[in-house]
Motif scaffolding. Structure first.
Motif, mmCIF file in Angstrom:
data_model
loop_
_atom_site.group_PDB
_atom_site.id
_atom_site.type_symbol
_atom_site.label_atom_id
_atom_site.label_comp_id
_atom_site.label_asym_id
_atom_site.label_seq_id
_atom_site.Cartn_x
_atom_site.Cartn_y
_atom_site.Cartn_z
ATOM 1 N N PHE A 379 3.180 -11.127 -7.713
ATOM 2 C CA PHE A 379 2.483 -9.867 -7.940
ATOM 3 C C PHE A 379 2.374 -9.834 -9.602
ATOM 4 O O PHE A 379 3.285 -10.082 -10.410
ATOM 5 C CB PHE A 379 2.812 -8.604 -7.457
ATOM 6 N N ARG A 380 1.081 -9.579 -10.119
ATOM 7 C CA ARG A 380 1.114 -9.473 -11.502
ATOM 8 C C ARG A 380 0.321 -8.137 -11.950
ATOM 9 O O ARG A 380 -0.692 -7.710 -11.297
ATOM 10 C CB ARG A 380 -0.004 -10.398 -12.242
ATOM 11 N N GLU A 381 0.976 -7.495 -13.022
ATOM 12 C CA GLU A 381 0.586 -6.071 -13.456
ATOM 13 C C GLU A 381 -0.835 -6.438 -14.135
ATOM 14 O O GLU A 381 -0.965 -7.824 -14.249
ATOM 15 C CB GLU A 381 1.472 -5.689 -14.356
ATOM 16 N N LYS A 382 -1.598 -5.521 -14.700
ATOM 17 C CA LYS A 382 -2.938 -5.735 -15.471
ATOM 18 C C LYS A 382 -2.506 -6.729 -16.561
ATOM 19 O O LYS A 382 -1.268 -6.214 -17.447
ATOM 20 C CB LYS A 382 -3.434 -4.350 -15.985
ATOM 21 N N GLY A 385 -6.122 -10.686 -19.810
ATOM 22 C CA GLY A 385 -7.456 -10.190 -19.786
ATOM 23 C C GLY A 385 -8.048 -9.599 -18.340
ATOM 24 O O GLY A 385 -9.248 -9.335 -18.338
ATOM 25 N N LYS A 386 -7.155 -9.161 -17.729
ATOM 26 C CA LYS A 386 -7.477 -8.609 -16.409
ATOM 27 C C LYS A 386 -6.987 -6.956 -16.588
ATOM 28 O O LYS A 386 -6.015 -6.786 -16.831
ATOM 29 C CB LYS A 386 -6.923 -9.094 -15.240
ATOM 30 N N ASP A 387 -8.082 -6.289 -15.968
ATOM 31 C CA ASP A 387 -7.809 -4.815 -16.141
ATOM 32 C C ASP A 387 -7.304 -4.133 -14.734
ATOM 33 O O ASP A 387 -7.890 -3.217 -14.351
ATOM 34 C CB ASP A 387 -9.075 -4.184 -16.441
ATOM 35 N N TRP A 388 -6.696 -5.113 -13.951
ATOM 36 C CA TRP A 388 -6.460 -5.045 -12.573
ATOM 37 C C TRP A 388 -5.164 -5.680 -12.181
ATOM 38 O O TRP A 388 -4.975 -6.714 -12.778
ATOM 39 C CB TRP A 388 -7.419 -5.202 -11.513
ATOM 40 N N GLU A 389 -4.347 -5.192 -11.195
ATOM 41 C CA GLU A 389 -2.969 -5.795 -11.016
ATOM 42 C C GLU A 389 -3.609 -6.841 -9.865
ATOM 43 O O GLU A 389 -4.570 -6.856 -9.127
ATOM 44 C CB GLU A 389 -2.128 -4.965 -9.836
ATOM 45 N N ARG A 441 -16.889 -6.566 -10.640
ATOM 46 C CA ARG A 441 -16.206 -6.130 -9.644
ATOM 47 C C ARG A 441 -15.603 -7.053 -8.636
ATOM 48 O O ARG A 441 -14.625 -6.945 -7.900
ATOM 49 C CB ARG A 441 -16.890 -4.601 -8.843
ATOM 50 N N ARG A 442 -16.618 -7.888 -8.148
ATOM 51 C CA ARG A 442 -16.242 -8.801 -7.311
ATOM 52 C C ARG A 442 -15.184 -9.799 -7.692
ATOM 53 O O ARG A 442 -14.156 -10.067 -6.704
ATOM 54 C CB ARG A 442 -17.635 -9.716 -6.684
ATOM 55 N N TYR A 443 -15.248 -10.173 -8.843
ATOM 56 C CA TYR A 443 -14.158 -10.985 -9.478
ATOM 57 C C TYR A 443 -12.713 -10.170 -9.248
ATOM 58 O O TYR A 443 -11.624 -10.902 -8.915
ATOM 59 C CB TYR A 443 -14.224 -11.475 -10.887
ATOM 60 N N ALA A 444 -12.707 -8.907 -9.521
ATOM 61 C CA ALA A 444 -11.322 -8.091 -9.479
ATOM 62 C C ALA A 444 -10.892 -8.032 -7.992
ATOM 63 O O ALA A 444 -9.903 -8.360 -7.719
ATOM 64 C CB ALA A 444 -11.884 -6.603 -10.015
ATOM 65 N N ARG A 445 -12.011 -7.858 -7.255
ATOM 66 C CA ARG A 445 -11.492 -7.638 -5.806
ATOM 67 C C ARG A 445 -10.811 -9.253 -5.577
ATOM 68 O O ARG A 445 -9.930 -8.991 -4.620
ATOM 69 C CB ARG A 445 -12.547 -7.580 -4.828
ATOM 70 N N ALA A 446 -11.515 -10.271 -5.671
ATOM 71 C CA ALA A 446 -10.882 -11.333 -5.285
ATOM 72 C C ALA A 446 -9.588 -11.682 -5.848
ATOM 73 O O ALA A 446 -8.687 -12.097 -5.101
ATOM 74 C CB ALA A 446 -12.025 -12.556 -5.903
ATOM 75 N N ASP A 447 -9.380 -11.436 -7.162
ATOM 76 C CA ASP A 447 -8.076 -11.571 -7.910
ATOM 77 C C ASP A 447 -7.087 -10.719 -7.248
ATOM 78 O O ASP A 447 -5.985 -11.007 -7.183
ATOM 79 C CB ASP A 447 -8.083 -11.201 -9.343
ATOM 80 N N GLU A 448 -7.486 -9.226 -6.813
ATOM 81 C CA GLU A 448 -6.563 -8.544 -6.194
ATOM 82 C C GLU A 448 -5.817 -8.878 -4.941
ATOM 83 O O GLU A 448 -4.820 -8.569 -4.629
ATOM 84 C CB GLU A 448 -7.346 -7.227 -5.820
ATOM 85 N N ILE A 449 -6.482 -9.989 -4.344
ATOM 86 C CA ILE A 449 -5.912 -10.552 -3.122
ATOM 87 C C ILE A 449 -5.269 -12.085 -3.262
ATOM 88 O O ILE A 449 -5.188 -12.795 -2.496
ATOM 89 C CB ILE A 449 -6.653 -10.402 -1.713
ATOM 90 N N ASN A 473 -6.829 -17.637 -12.859
ATOM 91 C CA ASN A 473 -5.697 -17.392 -13.890
ATOM 92 C C ASN A 473 -6.315 -17.160 -15.307
ATOM 93 O O ASN A 473 -5.831 -16.256 -16.086
ATOM 94 C CB ASN A 473 -4.517 -18.309 -13.858
ATOM 95 N N ASP A 474 -7.310 -17.964 -15.816
ATOM 96 C CA ASP A 474 -7.889 -17.630 -17.047
ATOM 97 C C ASP A 474 -9.270 -17.240 -17.117
ATOM 98 O O ASP A 474 -9.924 -16.973 -18.281
ATOM 99 C CB ASP A 474 -7.892 -19.139 -18.061
ATOM 100 N N GLY A 475 -9.895 -16.819 -15.869
ATOM 101 C CA GLY A 475 -11.393 -16.468 -15.901
ATOM 102 C C GLY A 475 -12.286 -17.103 -16.541
ATOM 103 O O GLY A 475 -13.655 -16.714 -16.449
ATOM 104 N N LYS A 476 -12.006 -18.585 -16.706
ATOM 105 C CA LYS A 476 -13.031 -19.582 -17.517
ATOM 106 C C LYS A 476 -13.801 -19.979 -16.132
ATOM 107 O O LYS A 476 -13.389 -20.118 -15.137
ATOM 108 C CB LYS A 476 -12.167 -20.321 -18.071
ATOM 109 N N GLN A 477 -15.190 -20.223 -16.465
ATOM 110 C CA GLN A 477 -15.958 -21.038 -15.656
ATOM 111 C C GLN A 477 -16.473 -22.359 -15.945
ATOM 112 O O GLN A 477 -16.728 -22.620 -17.074
ATOM 113 C CB GLN A 477 -17.196 -20.095 -15.717
#
Ligand code: GAP
Length: 501
Positions: A379-382, A385-389, A441-449, A473-477
């Motif tokens: 589990f990672r806090e925000k 570079g992510k504004d979500w857990e 938002r879709r990236y965030a939802r995927a990260d959240e699980i 983990n780095d959000g790079k594409q």
């Protein structure tokens, strides 16, 4: 302020990892369901265990009945010994585990009292010594300490007296089927037989979420060997590797697998080898080496059937928790079942040309406790570079290998994305198509699980036949050609890659 564990449980329930069982009827304590996300993670942990502990070792897997006749559990000793110390408050009628009440008492803690495994009379004396009152109604009205057998009792068929129990461990089924597996596969020792399945214990006070449950999943391996041959063929390959180990109290120390054997901290090479397997397995599912250690169980806590136990504990917000017990069960179970049933459970050992009752080393892993430890340690806090857990799950046990998105739900992007999704599914990857909400938002939802890769189909995909793959983990594409996509994702999963190459 909710505790760290309560916060994580809240996240786990909101994100479909866990659901309290029978929630709409008030959720009886000690039972949890796995939701759509959690059940995939759990299954992947179980399948990784199958791969590491059975398939790579050439062992067998069986699946045995959950309901066990009483005679079996009399022979194994569970009917007599599988009990916890119970006290009842005569005022409010609540029931408690006596050793837990002592372990939680401030003064007993200060004095370093170890209540686990003590007989009822000694526990009763400690309750008096520390003037422990009922935690519910706060009155000094706790009863004498007695035993409470933890097995769920039932009756087979309509005739009363045909007593049976829900199995308290999966191991007994393996001992009962041992002779038949040996007959079918030849009598060459050693033989490993494993199973993954539910076990049941009617805990007096289930608590701490997945840590003390009344119904839980075990992954147990019984390794049958000739006691005259306590060496393990792969020991040489692992003996230099280091693990963290503690005997009794104090801080765990780094020690090699070889030193565990040479110092007699563990009874033989076989147990040492399986301890190493567990260590590697735990790392593969996301438990950091610095957050776990082996503890040799003191004699007074060792189960009735064991000639030596070593637990693998993981540090959690509940304190350090035993998640695997490895026991040297000797020939206890097979001999007991042979005696009580009259069946011959000896094997003709080809190597020594003798009939023997094999000895057993048993690594017994609890899936639910491990699942919880994985959540705690990934589990990672925000952050980053992510504004979500989010969850930093290893790709091998993430609920999905990838999520697939069309940039927009129009212009044929959605059809193309569904086509890519299908292609990945057919290649054996677990993927999920998602087209609602903004891409961010879709990236965030995927990260959240904990999904490691997000694949987006954009307008360039229609023209050039490639897609973007975004690493969790780095959000790079990076861009990948569609015909190469399945192979690349499978390769990244195998590598455990969570940042862009
Ligand atoms: N066959 C040996 C055996 O059952 P155990 O130490 O009682 O040994 C093995 O159990 C593992 O099963 C534990 O290390 C733990 O992970 C899991 N386990 C035991 N009791 C549990 C409970 N009440 N709730 C959740 N997991 C439990």
């Amino acid at each position: 302020m909710p505790s760290q564990a309560d916060r994580l449980m809240d996240v786990a329930i909101r994100r479909s990892f866990l659901i309290p069982s029978a929630e709409i009827y008030g959720s009886p304590a000690g039972f949890y369901d796995y939701g759509a996300v959690g059940s995939q993670i759990k299954r992947k942990i179980e399948n990784l265990w199958r791969s590491e502990f059975l398939q790579k070792e050439g062992f067998h897997e069986i699946e045995t009945s959950l309901i066990v006749p009483e005679a079996v559990l009399k022979a194994s000793g569970h009917a007599q010994n599988f009990a916890d110390p119970l006290v009842t408050c005569s005022s409010c009628k609540q029931k408690f585990r006596a050793d837990h009440l002592i372990a939680e008492n401030k003064d007993a803690k200060k004095d370093g009292v170890k209540a686990a495994g003590l007989p009822p009379a000694e526990l009763g004396a400690l309750l008096k010594k520390y003037a422990i009152v009922c935690p519910q109604c706060k009155k000094p009205t706790l009863s004498e300490v007695g035993w409470f057998n933890m097995m769920f009792r039932t009756n087979i068929g309509p005739i009363e007296g045909n007593t049976a129990y829900a199995r308290p461990e999966t191991a007994q089924g393996i001992f009962l089927d041992f002779a038949r597996v040996v007959r079918n596969y030849g009598s060459k020792l050693p033989i490993g037989i494993g199973q993954v399945g539910r076990s049941f214990r009617n805990e007096i006070s289930p608590r701490q979420g997945l840590i003390r449950m009344r119904e839980f999943t075990q992954m147990e391996l019984e390794y049958f060997f000739n006691p005259k041959e306590q060496a393990h063929p792969k020991y040489g390959k692992v003996k230099e590797h280091k693990v963290r180990f503690v005997e009794g109290e104090g801080a765990p120390k780094e020690i090699s697998i070889g030193e565990l054997v040479s110092s007699s901290a563990v009874p033989n090479e076989i147990m040492a080898y399986f301890l190493w397997k567990q260590w590697e397995f735990y790392k593969a599912i996301g438990i950091p080496a610095g957050k776990m250690f082996f503890r040799k169980m003191p004699k007074e806590e060792t189960p009735h059937y064991s000639k030596g136990n070593v637990d693998l504990e993981v540090e959690t917000s509940y304190g350090s928790i035993e998640t695997t017990g490895t026991a040297y069960r000797t020939d206890f179970d097979l001999s007991q079942h042979a005696k009580h049933s009259g069946a011959d459970l000896s094997v003709f050992d080809e190597a020594t040309k003798q009939k023997i009752v094999p000895h057993v080393v048993e690594p017994s892993l609890g899936v639910d406790r491990l699942f919880w430890c994985v959540l705690e340690h990934t589990f990672r806090e925000k952050s980053e570079g992510k504004d979500w857990e989010w969850f930093d799950l290893p790709p091998a046990i993430a609920p999905y290998h990838a999520w697939v998105f069309p940039l927009m739900k129009k212009d044929g992007l959605d059809e193309k994305a569904q086509h890519v999704e299908e292609q990945l599914r057919e290649a054996g990857l677990s993927v999920y198509y998602q087209d609602s909400g903004s891409i961010g938002r879709r990236y965030a939802r995927a990260d959240e699980i904990g999904v490691p890769y997000c694949i987006t189909i954009d307008y360039d995909s229609l023209e050039k036949g490639d897609v973007t793959v975004r690493f969790r983990n780095d959000g790079k594409q990076i861009r990948v050609k569609i015909p190469e996509l399945a192979e690349k994702i499978a390769h990244y999963v195998k590598e455990g890659r969570v940042i862009a190459p």
